[in-house]
Design an enzyme around this catalytic site. Structure first.
Site, PDB file in Angstrom:
ATOM      1  N   LYS A 185      21.565  17.303  -0.797  1.00  0.00           N
ATOM      2  CA  LYS A 185      19.990  17.043  -1.258  1.00  0.00           C
ATOM      3  C   LYS A 185      19.900  15.033  -1.666  1.00  0.00           C
ATOM      4  O   LYS A 185      19.952  15.796  -2.805  1.00  0.00           O
ATOM      5  CB  LYS A 185      19.121  18.872  -1.876  1.00  0.00           C
ATOM      6  CG  LYS A 185      18.069  17.400  -1.194  1.00  0.00           C
ATOM      7  CD  LYS A 185      17.226  18.402   0.170  1.00  0.00           C
ATOM      8  CE  LYS A 185      15.553  18.008  -0.217  1.00  0.00           C
ATOM      9  NZ  LYS A 185      15.740  16.530   1.447  1.00  0.00           N
ATOM     10  N   GLN A 192      21.779  13.060  -9.049  1.00  0.00           N
ATOM     11  CA  GLN A 192      21.150  13.757  -8.240  1.00  0.00           C
ATOM     12  C   GLN A 192      21.217  15.133  -8.336  1.00  0.00           C
ATOM     13  O   GLN A 192      21.277  16.484  -8.078  1.00  0.00           O
ATOM     14  CB  GLN A 192      20.951  13.571  -6.821  1.00  0.00           C
ATOM     15  CG  GLN A 192      20.249  14.259  -5.878  1.00  0.00           C
ATOM     16  CD  GLN A 192      18.154  13.339  -5.462  1.00  0.00           C
ATOM     17  OE1 GLN A 192      18.206  12.114  -5.833  1.00  0.00           O
ATOM     18  NE2 GLN A 192      17.963  14.312  -6.349  1.00  0.00           N
ATOM     19  N   LYS A 221      19.512  16.451 -11.670  1.00  0.00           N
ATOM     20  CA  LYS A 221      18.179  16.903 -11.090  1.00  0.00           C
ATOM     21  C   LYS A 221      17.955  18.110 -10.365  1.00  0.00           C
ATOM     22  O   LYS A 221      17.041  19.028 -11.206  1.00  0.00           O
ATOM     23  CB  LYS A 221      17.935  15.807 -10.630  1.00  0.00           C
ATOM     24  CG  LYS A 221      16.122  15.347 -10.273  1.00  0.00           C
ATOM     25  CD  LYS A 221      16.528  14.465  -9.349  1.00  0.00           C
ATOM     26  CE  LYS A 221      16.910  13.292 -10.172  1.00  0.00           C
ATOM     27  NZ  LYS A 221      16.027  11.966  -9.222  1.00  0.00           N
ATOM     28  N   LYS A 243      23.188  11.771  -1.418  1.00  0.00           N
ATOM     29  CA  LYS A 243      22.431  10.517  -1.475  1.00  0.00           C
ATOM     30  C   LYS A 243      22.889   9.556  -0.706  1.00  0.00           C
ATOM     31  O   LYS A 243      24.294  10.009  -0.007  1.00  0.00           O
ATOM     32  CB  LYS A 243      22.085   9.696  -3.030  1.00  0.00           C
ATOM     33  CG  LYS A 243      21.111   8.877  -3.495  1.00  0.00           C
ATOM     34  CD  LYS A 243      19.878   9.588  -4.015  1.00  0.00           C
ATOM     35  CE  LYS A 243      19.155   8.446  -4.257  1.00  0.00           C
ATOM     36  NZ  LYS A 243      17.671   9.469  -4.664  1.00  0.00           N
ATOM     37  N   GLY A 269      13.837   9.968   1.521  1.00  0.00           N
ATOM     38  CA  GLY A 269      13.381   8.607   1.152  1.00  0.00           C
ATOM     39  C   GLY A 269      14.169   8.156   0.398  1.00  0.00           C
ATOM     40  O   GLY A 269      14.233   9.061  -0.892  1.00  0.00           O
ATOM     41  N   ASP A 270      13.878   6.866  -0.385  1.00  0.00           N
ATOM     42  CA  ASP A 270      14.539   6.704  -1.624  1.00  0.00           C
ATOM     43  C   ASP A 270      13.511   4.748  -1.575  1.00  0.00           C
ATOM     44  O   ASP A 270      12.122   5.129  -0.615  1.00  0.00           O
ATOM     45  CB  ASP A 270      15.278   6.584  -1.796  1.00  0.00           C
ATOM     46  CG  ASP A 270      16.049   6.275  -3.418  1.00  0.00           C
ATOM     47  OD1 ASP A 270      15.345   6.914  -4.357  1.00  0.00           O
ATOM     48  OD2 ASP A 270      16.284   4.818  -3.861  1.00  0.00           O
ATOM     49  N   THR A 282       6.702  12.549  -6.822  1.00  0.00           N
ATOM     50  CA  THR A 282       7.407  12.364  -8.201  1.00  0.00           C
ATOM     51  C   THR A 282       6.972  11.802  -9.055  1.00  0.00           C
ATOM     52  O   THR A 282       6.650  11.718 -10.092  1.00  0.00           O
ATOM     53  CB  THR A 282       8.580  11.455  -7.190  1.00  0.00           C
ATOM     54  OG1 THR A 282       9.107  11.717  -5.776  1.00  0.00           O
ATOM     55  CG2 THR A 282       9.297  10.856  -8.073  1.00  0.00           C
ATOM     56  N   ASN A 332       6.372   4.018  -4.381  1.00  0.00           N
ATOM     57  CA  ASN A 332       6.055   5.184  -4.376  1.00  0.00           C
ATOM     58  C   ASN A 332       5.786   6.372  -5.582  1.00  0.00           C
ATOM     59  O   ASN A 332       5.228   6.765  -5.789  1.00  0.00           O
ATOM     60  CB  ASN A 332       6.689   6.479  -2.945  1.00  0.00           C
ATOM     61  CG  ASN A 332       6.607   7.549  -3.257  1.00  0.00           C
ATOM     62  OD1 ASN A 332       6.639   8.076  -3.753  1.00  0.00           O
ATOM     63  ND2 ASN A 332       5.390   8.293  -2.043  1.00  0.00           N
ATOM     64  N   SER A 375      10.597  19.017  -2.063  1.00  0.00           N
ATOM     65  CA  SER A 375      11.138  18.671  -0.990  1.00  0.00           C
ATOM     66  C   SER A 375      11.732  20.135   0.114  1.00  0.00           C
ATOM     67  O   SER A 375      11.618  20.458   1.051  1.00  0.00           O
ATOM     68  CB  SER A 375      12.250  17.452  -0.947  1.00  0.00           C
ATOM     69  OG  SER A 375      11.895  16.609  -0.404  1.00  0.00           O
TER      70      SER A 375
END
Ligand code: NDP
Length: 447
Positions: free
Chosen positions: A93, A114, A117, A129, A168-169, A213, A244, A379
């Site tokens: 993810k 990630q 996290k 990622k 998204g990123d 976020t 964002n 998410s």
């Protein structure tokens, strides 16, 4: 003398040797390994079974060609990436980044971060990622759509609700997720909502995902400040970026009574001592997709220019733009202006020497893998809603986000104390994230 499998320096040197030129990945690995000495003392079995070496090696890396045509008919070829880093806790993810600077190194450092996290969120998520060296700026909607469709035409075969779930990123928001999801659905003939997150509200998205976020960063900063007897109420805050993460960090800080006096974009710093008017920032960035210079044109109290953002005096700094944007010079500037807390909204925005300076000076420092985990946690809430064919209210989802961020803060705080680094959220986050993944991997045998 330490045996090589117990010696973190040898392990790090080996990572550098095996991944030549990947400086961001090396930096991310070094930062985590720097916290793990006390873990190996307590759990020598992790060293014997080489869990650290295994965690530093992605499970799978996919690199692929993305051909597409612009509006004039000219053909372009971009490079796409998906690094499936670790699936010990759940499906891979992590977001997709569209930016011309994206190379394998970028995606590996982000996938590595990630993994820990996602572990900290307490949700069943592995780490991954992806992205492409595609620049969506100055491209028409049709061009970005064709690019997304071409990317998904390869990427779809690697995805699945139980396999790999992108989001998204930078450069990828709901619009791009829509085009990616549309192409996935078309190729597979399956309406698998749980295969992507960050979806639109009409087609399986979750309320609060857009805000999550940024809101989470503000909540984490508030928790750090509260643990030391203060709070965001009445604090002067600067936030880098105007994307964002930055926009919704600003929104939450303002709701909590903080005064945000500056933010930035890739063209410069916006300083508005009377307080940033978020409606104007949202119009510039979310609707018109233009520079923050437009804000300064319509607000006489504001200025926009090349002066570094971190020179603006503040109590709290939230770097929410990109990696390595806050170096030791900026950290010194923050310290001399009396900054008390820094929480990372972006991934790895502070350089290692900046982090060292801030920690040494006793500044409360929330590392990205903890402070910006609210996005991926929400998410996971989106995936829960998709799996149960349900959709929750804004208030219910926000309450869950709040609980998750408070728990992440507490976990980092308590873990740092347990391992002899009280007050050091970097150590707390690295150790708590690592031990969770390591215990799961140990249960699975040699994988
Ligand atoms: P966006 O693309 O929405 O926004 C990025 C913002 O940063 C833009 O305003 C951009 O300027 C600005 N920017 C880029 N480079 C610089 C620079 N060198 N100096 C100043 N400003 C700059 O991305 P996100 O907000 O989604 O992501 C930001 C960071 O947060 C990234 O590190 C990402 O990995 C991380 N993150 C994002 C999550 C999410 O849910 N979106 C989750 C967790 C982490 P311009 O407007 O001019 O392009």
């Amino acid at each position: 003398m330490a045996r090589p499998e117990f010696d973190l320096t040898t392990i790090y040197d080996d990572v550098v040797r095996r991944n030549p030129g990947e400086v961001d990945f090396a930096q991310a690995v070094r930062e985590v390994l720097g916290s793990l000495g006390p873990v190996l003392n307590k759990h020598p079995e992790f060293a014997r079974s080489k869990i650290i070496q295994r965690i530093c090696e992605p499970e799978r890396q996919v690199i692929f060609r993305i051909p597409w045509q612009d509006d004039t008919g000219e053909i372009h070829i971009n490079r796409g990436f998906r690094v499936e880093f670790n699936s010990a806790l759940g499906p891979y993810k992590g977001g997709l980044r569209f930016h011309p600077s994206v190379v394998l190194d970028t995606v590996k450092f982000l996938g590595f971060e990630q993994t820990f996290k996602n572990a900290l969120t307490g949700m069943p998520l592995g780490g991954g990622k992806g992205g492409a060296d595609f620049d969506p700026k100055e491209r028409s909607d049709d061009e970005v759509m064709r690019f997304c469709q071409s990317m998904m035409t390869e990427l779809y075969r690697h995805l699945g609700e139980y396999t790999d779930v992108p989001a998204g990123d930078m450069g990828v928001g709901t619009r791009e997720i829509g085009w990616l999801f549309g192409q996935y659905k078309r190729i597979t003939n399956r309406y698998e909502s749980g295969v992507l997150t960050g979806k639109g509200l009409d087609w399986g998205g979750s309320l609060v995902r857009k805000e999550a976020t940024g809101y989470g960063v503000a909540i984490f900063a508030e928790e750090m400040l509260r643990a030391s007897g203060t709070g965001l109420d009445g604090a002067t805050v600067v936030v880098s970026g105007a994307g964002n993460v930055a926009i919704y960090a600003i929104e939450k800080v303002q709701q909590m009574g903080g005064l945000v006096v500056a933010c930035s974009d890739s063209g410069g710093t916006l300083h508005d001592p009377s307080g940033i008017d978020l409606d104007v920032v949202k119009r510039c960035k979310e609707v018109e997709r233009t520079s923050l210079a437009a804000y300064a044109h319509e607000r006489p109290t504001a200025s926009y220019g090349p002066a570094p953002l971190w020179e603006v005096p503040c109590d709290v700094a939230l770097p929410c733009a990109t990696q390595n944007e806050l170096d030791h010079v900026a950290a010194k500037q923050l310290l001399s202006n009396g900054c008390r807390a820094v929480a990372e909204g972006a991934n790895m925005p502070c350089t290692p020497d900046a982090v060292a300076l801030l920690l040494e000076a006793g500044v409360l420092f929330g590392p990205g893998k903890a402070a910006n985990a609210g996005g991926v946690a929400t998410s996971a809430l989106e995936m829960q809603q998709n799996a149960s064919r349900d959709s929750w209210t804004f208030a219910h989802t926000e309450e869950k986000l709040d609980e998750i961020m408070v728990t992440i803060h507490r976990t980092c705080h308590e873990t740092a104390e347990e391992y002899g680094s009280a007050g050091n959220y970097v150590a707390g986050a690295n150790i708590a994230g690592f031990t969770k993944v390591a215990h799961a991997m140990a249960s699975f045998g040699l994988i």
